[in-house]
Enzyme design. Structure first.
Site, PDB file in Angstrom:
ATOM      1  N   TYR A  27       0.836  -1.196   0.000  1.00 36.68           N
ATOM      2  CA  TYR A  27       0.000   0.000   0.000  1.00 36.68           C
ATOM      3  C   TYR A  27       0.879   1.257   0.000  1.00 36.68           C
ATOM      4  CZ  TYR A  27      -3.848   3.174   1.004  1.00 36.68           C
ATOM      5  OH  TYR A  27      -4.765   4.189   0.931  1.00 36.68           O
ATOM      6  N   HIS A  40     -16.043   2.483  -3.428  1.00 36.90           N
ATOM      7  CA  HIS A  40     -14.587   2.335  -3.510  1.00 36.90           C
ATOM      8  C   HIS A  40     -14.139   0.924  -3.164  1.00 36.90           C
ATOM      9  CE1 HIS A  40     -10.583   3.756  -3.968  1.00 36.90           C
ATOM     10  NE2 HIS A  40     -10.259   3.664  -2.701  1.00 36.90           N
ATOM     11  N   ASP A  77     -17.720   4.057  -7.748  1.00 36.35           N
ATOM     12  CA  ASP A  77     -16.665   4.458  -6.819  1.00 36.35           C
ATOM     13  C   ASP A  77     -16.814   5.953  -6.548  1.00 36.35           C
ATOM     14  OD1 ASP A  77     -14.277   5.057  -5.458  1.00 36.35           O
ATOM     15  OD2 ASP A  77     -13.139   3.575  -6.598  1.00 36.35           O
ATOM     16  N   SER A 101      -6.509   1.205  -4.688  1.00 36.80           N
ATOM     17  CA  SER A 101      -6.579   2.608  -4.313  1.00 36.80           C
ATOM     18  C   SER A 101      -5.177   3.219  -4.399  1.00 36.80           C
ATOM     19  CB  SER A 101      -7.191   2.746  -2.918  1.00 36.80           C
ATOM     20  OG  SER A 101      -7.500   4.089  -2.636  1.00 36.80           O
TER      21      SER A 101
END
Length: 300
Positions: free
Chosen positions: A79, A275, A243, A160
């Site tokens: 991430y 999302h 989203d 994301s």
């Protein structure tokens, strides 16, 4: 005490200490159900050295008797943003769909996250974003150096901000991976601030309205870094029409550009789900199955 790890469901235990604070006993009281057989599996931590010499920790979950011959299908996840720490946690879906089939799972604790506090996050802000990507690439190379896997058997997945991460792995380090999964991603860093919640992330990435910061942003904008003449691994883009945080246009645009150039692209857009990319448990399971099936088919 509540505890969990990659191989152990969340467990509530009673911890008994003596008057000096020394541990006397740990008595498990209740645990969440197990969804896969963890016997013969181990979780371990290693460190990779990034381009600037920083030691980057990462977790590996694998079979204890894994042959270190570079052939194991390996899924690398990350991430690296917003001071979010990736700590060990149990996933029945991952265990059933990946680990139980002999796959290796890796989590990289790269800069941009919060694993070592605010400084670990701030080290990869704005113009220093490249450090997060260098960290991730260093982990990929370290996995190969240890004989755990090789580029043709190494896949990467992220969503994301993690989709921005894997988008940069695709466009900046394509030689390191055999397959890439890019989920609900940011990919066009020139216009991200104009779409949905994008303006709220300027402190993290930089302001495209500032010419100096735009120049820095374009250095990690996968949409702009794509080169039709370059060879890329197979890629799966997933997004959601609804989203409300990262606009599906990010995934649509890069998928279209790559398809036009004749690259190996699979794209799936769910029409619900926000999302998270899924509105129900059944949809979430379907989206996870798409990613695992895509990766297994390309890495084995």
């Amino acid at each position: 005490m509540t505890s969990t790890d990659y191989l152990t469901p969340t467990t509530l235990s009673l911890v008994r200490l003596d008057g000096d604070g020394e541990l006397l006993a740990v008595e498990p009281l209740k645990a969440a159900p197990a969804f896969f057989d963890a016997e013969g599996l181990v979780a371990e931590q290693h460190f990779a050295t990034s381009d600037d010499g920083t030691r980057v920790p990462y977790f590996v979950v694998r079979r204890e008797d894994l042959a270190l011959d570079g052939t194991a299908p390996t899924l690398l996840y990350g991430y690296g943003g917003f001071e979010i720490s990736l700590t060990p946690g149990y996933s029945g879906g991952l265990g059933r769909a990946w680990l139980s089939r002999g796959g290796v799972y890796v989590v990289a604790n790269i800069r941009g996250g919060g694993e070592y506090g605010p400084a670990w996050h701030q080290a990869a802000l704005k113009g220093n974003r490249h450090r997060a990507y260098e960290d991730f690439a260093a982990v990929a190379r370290d996995l190969v150096a240890r004989g755990i896997t090789s580029p043709q058997h190494l896949g990467v997945q992220g969503g994301s901000n993690g989709g921005l991460l894997t988008g940069n792995m695709l466009t900046q380090y394509p030689e390191l991976f055999g397959a890439v999964v890019v989920q609900v991603p940011l990919l066009d860093m020139e216009r991200y601030h104009l779409l949905l919640a994008g303006a709220s992330w300027v402190a993290e990435y930089g302001d495209p309205e500032d010419p100096a910061e735009l120049e820095q942003l374009l250095r990690f904008s996968p949409y702009h870094l794509f080169d039709a003449g370059r060879t890329y691994p197979p890629v799966l883009f997933t997004t959601s029409t609804k989203d409300d945080r990262v606009h599906p246009g990010h995934a649509r645009k890069l998928a279209a550009r790559m398809l036009e150039a004749g690259k190996d692209v699979t794209s799936y857009e769910n029409i619900e789900g926000g999302h998270g990319g899924a509105a129900t448990n059944a949809q979430a399971a379907h989206m996870a199955a798409l990613a695992y099936t895509f990766l297994w088919g390309r890495l084995t």
